[in-house]
Design a protein around this motif. Structure first.
Motif, mmCIF file in Angstrom:
data_model
loop_
_atom_site.group_PDB
_atom_site.id
_atom_site.type_symbol
_atom_site.label_atom_id
_atom_site.label_comp_id
_atom_site.label_asym_id
_atom_site.label_seq_id
_atom_site.Cartn_x
_atom_site.Cartn_y
_atom_site.Cartn_z
ATOM 1 N N VAL B 38 -66.256 -43.516 -39.574
ATOM 2 C CA VAL B 38 -66.334 -44.843 -40.195
ATOM 3 C C VAL B 38 -67.778 -45.152 -40.540
ATOM 4 C CG1 VAL B 38 -65.993 -47.318 -39.824
ATOM 5 C CG2 VAL B 38 -64.294 -45.684 -38.994
ATOM 6 N N ALA B 39 -67.997 -45.685 -41.755
ATOM 7 C CA ALA B 39 -69.344 -46.074 -42.153
ATOM 8 C C ALA B 39 -69.406 -47.582 -42.341
ATOM 9 C CB ALA B 39 -69.744 -45.359 -43.441
ATOM 10 N N ILE B 40 -70.511 -48.175 -41.890
ATOM 11 C CA ILE B 40 -70.759 -49.592 -42.164
ATOM 12 C C ILE B 40 -71.857 -49.668 -43.211
ATOM 13 C CG2 ILE B 40 -71.582 -51.784 -41.229
ATOM 14 C CD1 ILE B 40 -70.465 -51.076 -38.564
ATOM 15 N N VAL B 41 -71.571 -50.325 -44.337
ATOM 16 C CA VAL B 41 -72.625 -50.532 -45.342
ATOM 17 C C VAL B 41 -72.876 -52.017 -45.524
ATOM 18 C CG1 VAL B 41 -72.456 -48.462 -46.771
ATOM 19 C CG2 VAL B 41 -70.942 -50.392 -47.222
ATOM 20 N N GLY B 42 -74.062 -52.310 -45.961
ATOM 21 C CA GLY B 42 -74.426 -53.696 -46.231
ATOM 22 C C GLY B 42 -75.903 -53.768 -46.556
ATOM 23 N N THR B 194 -75.423 -47.404 -42.823
ATOM 24 C CA THR B 194 -76.281 -47.081 -43.971
ATOM 25 C C THR B 194 -76.308 -48.244 -44.960
ATOM 26 O OG1 THR B 194 -76.695 -45.506 -45.759
ATOM 27 C CG2 THR B 194 -74.405 -45.943 -45.224
ATOM 28 N N HIS B 195 -77.339 -48.255 -45.820
ATOM 29 C CA HIS B 195 -77.329 -49.219 -46.925
ATOM 30 C C HIS B 195 -77.017 -48.495 -48.238
ATOM 31 C CE1 HIS B 195 -81.564 -47.766 -46.804
ATOM 32 N NE2 HIS B 195 -81.336 -47.654 -48.095
ATOM 33 N N ASP B 196 -76.830 -47.167 -48.121
ATOM 34 C CA ASP B 196 -76.644 -46.306 -49.281
ATOM 35 C C ASP B 196 -75.137 -46.144 -49.549
ATOM 36 O OD1 ASP B 196 -76.351 -44.125 -50.996
ATOM 37 O OD2 ASP B 196 -78.049 -43.026 -50.140
ATOM 38 N N VAL B 208 -66.764 -49.887 -44.069
ATOM 39 C CA VAL B 208 -66.703 -51.299 -43.730
ATOM 40 C C VAL B 208 -67.880 -51.994 -44.390
ATOM 41 C CG1 VAL B 208 -66.770 -52.976 -41.842
ATOM 42 C CG2 VAL B 208 -65.629 -50.759 -41.524
ATOM 43 N N VAL B 209 -67.601 -52.993 -45.241
ATOM 44 C CA VAL B 209 -68.685 -53.710 -45.913
ATOM 45 C C VAL B 209 -69.030 -54.943 -45.097
ATOM 46 C CG1 VAL B 209 -69.456 -54.822 -48.029
ATOM 47 C CG2 VAL B 209 -67.895 -52.873 -48.139
ATOM 48 N N LEU B 210 -70.296 -55.038 -44.764
ATOM 49 C CA LEU B 210 -70.768 -56.124 -43.911
ATOM 50 C C LEU B 210 -71.617 -57.082 -44.736
ATOM 51 C CD1 LEU B 210 -70.360 -56.364 -40.803
ATOM 52 C CD2 LEU B 210 -72.759 -55.709 -40.582
ATOM 53 N N SER B 211 -71.430 -58.373 -44.495
ATOM 54 C CA SER B 211 -72.233 -59.356 -45.213
ATOM 55 C C SER B 211 -72.550 -60.530 -44.306
ATOM 56 C CB SER B 211 -71.459 -59.843 -46.440
ATOM 57 O OG SER B 211 -72.070 -61.002 -46.950
ATOM 58 N N VAL B 245 -67.088 -50.319 -53.793
ATOM 59 C CA VAL B 245 -67.887 -50.679 -52.614
ATOM 60 C C VAL B 245 -69.207 -51.308 -53.046
ATOM 61 C CG1 VAL B 245 -69.076 -49.790 -50.565
ATOM 62 C CG2 VAL B 245 -66.836 -48.895 -51.181
ATOM 63 N N LEU B 246 -69.800 -50.727 -54.094
ATOM 64 C CA LEU B 246 -71.072 -51.259 -54.582
ATOM 65 C C LEU B 246 -70.929 -52.718 -55.021
ATOM 66 C CD1 LEU B 246 -74.003 -50.392 -55.055
ATOM 67 C CD2 LEU B 246 -73.377 -49.851 -57.413
ATOM 68 N N GLN B 247 -69.817 -52.980 -55.690
ATOM 69 C CA GLN B 247 -69.538 -54.345 -56.142
ATOM 70 C C GLN B 247 -69.474 -55.303 -54.941
ATOM 71 O OE1 GLN B 247 -65.906 -54.413 -58.366
ATOM 72 N NE2 GLN B 247 -66.839 -55.577 -60.044
#
Lengths: 268, 252
Positions: B38-42, B194-196, B208-211, B245-247
């Motif tokens: 699992v990756a967390i991005v944000g 990651t932020h990538d 998982v997109v974190l905000s 995901v980028l959106q």
């Protein structure tokens, strides 16, 4: 031909060492030359300052009758014992200060105060406690080395990146592992630097202390010679003190420091 | 079960400059089943590193539970291996000694732990570097060793905190491909921060997109494995998922 060219491009380690040793000795030899020259042309009275020949003769004498080695042995033994004790107490205390902000807060003012006093200021009270001789002088050495080593250990522990400690915790290290595997090796370059600096102070303190508080040792040798107006023995003793320190520093301490720092790429 | 579950995790701290309490992580729940990636991005400041530090036990949580291997955890422990952004290798230990560190802490004997370390080094193609010191290695090699060191301790969960952010672009792609290969070979449970966005989509089964300290959305990544950048560059699914995901991240 190609072998020769290679030697030219990359002088061997032995040659490099020899060359840097020559660079070091050359100015000193010049000084000896100027000294002898000055004593001769101004016909300096031997009671004020001796010539080179007289000093060499005094040196040969003290070597022949064994008194020089007795003095050197006594001085070195004090330095060795004082330094070992100082490291045994200073390193754990420095680590404790480095790990615990509370301990560090309480002890730092004391360290600031006592590091000014470290050295021969302790001689009067040390002779009252330990009597004249080995105990009092070793105590002075201990004092000179202890504060520097403890403080450098503190700096060493503080300079270990927090990530390394976190890495060790998350790989399953307990407190003892942390001390043995991370804090001690991480602080080692600073500890060695501390020992080197502290010993520099200690050596100066030693000579001063031996003039006051003993009847054996290099400092005492100088002081005794003064009572008999033997300037040549005084100057010889001074030379021995200087050379002995250079040998200890160049042959033992500096390589030790270099090795711990360079090997790990911890150039600071 | 070598799985990770976090329930209603939150972190607030007092900001002395703003003189008020700041919420870095707010009510985050997440499930990483055994063997999943699992990756967390944000964006930076979204609280992703704070979450990882709480799971690793480097930072106390303000609220919520962290459950690893069916046990509630607090404080760092060998059940959660960590790969750091800066390699965090011990500079006074050789590569082999670094990788053998975890087993050594478990009390594994010298011969056996060196065998384990060599085995893992071989897995990452690092056998030739075993006797070298970390400062003699390139940045990419240092990161590889960092990954191998964490894996060799066989943690229940592997936590990776932007481990490839500080290496050059070419090396990063190689490291990403190696990581997917190792994951397929050994199937460790991984939580990757990651932020990538392309990195997250390339590596993970789920992103998982974190905000602003909250979970915005979870995106399943059903791309086939083994994954390679040569194949992904022209893959329509990869492009669509990355764009999606980028959106989300940009809206975050």
């Amino acid at each position: 031909m190609s072998a020769l060219a290679q030697v030219d491009a990359k002088p061997s380690m032995a040659w490099k060492r020899l060359r840097s040793a020559l660079y070091f000795v050359f100015p000193l030899l010049c000084l000896v030359f100027i000294w002898e020259f000055t004593v001769r042309i101004f016909s300096v009275h031997p009671g004020v300052f001796p010539g080179v020949g007289a000093v060499l003769k005094a040196g040969a004498e003290s070597i022949a009758n064994g008194s020089l080695f007795l003095h050197i042995g006594a001085s070195l033994a004090r330095v060795l014992v004082g330094t070992i004790l100082a490291v045994l107490v200073g390193v754990p205390l420095g680590i404790l200060m480095g790990v615990s902000p509370g301990v560090s807060t309480i002890l730092t003012p004391l360290f600031r105060f006592f590091s000014v006093l470290a050295g021969i200021a302790w001689i009067p009270i040390a002779t009252l406690w330990f009597g004249y001789g080995f105990g009092a002088i070793t105590f002075v050495i201990f004092n000179a080395v202890f504060f520097v080593v403890a403080y450098n250990t503190l700096l060493g522990v503080a300079s270990i990146p927090p990530q390394l400690r976190n890495a060790a915790w998350s790989l399953g290290a307990n407190r003892w592992d942390m001390l043995k595997e991370v804090l001690l090796p991480g602080a080692l370059p600073n500890i060695v630097t501390g020992i080197r600096t502290g010993l520099g102070f200690a050596w100066r303190g030693l000579i001063a202390a031996e003039m006051i508080a003993t009847n054996l040792g290099l400092g005492y040798m100088l002081f005794l010679a003064r009572d008999f107006y033997r300037t040549e023995l005084i100057v010889f003793g001074m030379i021995v003190i200087g050379i002995l320190w250079l040998l200890i520093d160049r042959l033992v301490l500096a390589p030790l420091e270099r090795r711990t720092i360079e090997r790990w790429g911890l150039v600071r | 079960m070598k799985s990770l579950t976090i329930n209603h995790l939150s972190k607030t701290y007092f900001d002395p400059y703003a003189a008020k309490h700041v919420t870095a992580v707010q009510d985050v729940s997440l499930d990483v089943p055994e063997g999943e990636f699992v990756a967390i991005v944000g964006p930076s400041g979204c609280g992703k590193t704070t979450i990882l530090n709480m799971i690793a036990g480097f930072l106390p949580a303000s609220g919520g539970d962290i459950i690893v291997d069916s046990r509630k955890v607090s404080g760092p422990g060998p059940d959660r291996g960590v790969v750091f952004q800066s390699h965090a290798l011990f500079p006074w230990k050789t590569v082999l000694e670094n990788v053998a560190f975890g087993p050594k802490m478990r009390g594994v004997g010298l011969k056996e732990r060196e065998e384990i370390a060599r085995d893992y080094l071989a897995l990452a193609g690092l056998s030739h570097a075993a006797e070298r010191y970390p400062n003699e290695l390139s940045g990419g090699m240092q990161q590889r060793v960092g990954v191998v060191r964490a894996l060799a301790n066989e943690p229940a969960v592997l936590l990776m905190d932007e481990p490839f952010a500080s290496v050059d672009a070419q090396t990063r792609m190689t490291l990403q491909e190696e990581l997917t290969r190792i994951w397929q070979a050994r199937r460790p449970t991984i939580l990757f921060i990651t932020h990538d966005v392309p990195e997250a989509v390339f590596l993970a089964n789920r992103v998982v997109v974190l905000s602003k300290g909250r979970v915005l959305e979870e995106v399943e990544i059903d791309l086939p494995r083994p994954r390679s950048w040569d194949a992904m560059m022209d893959d329509e699914r990869f492009k669509t998922l990355s764009a999606r995901v980028l959106q989300l991240v940009r809206a975050a």
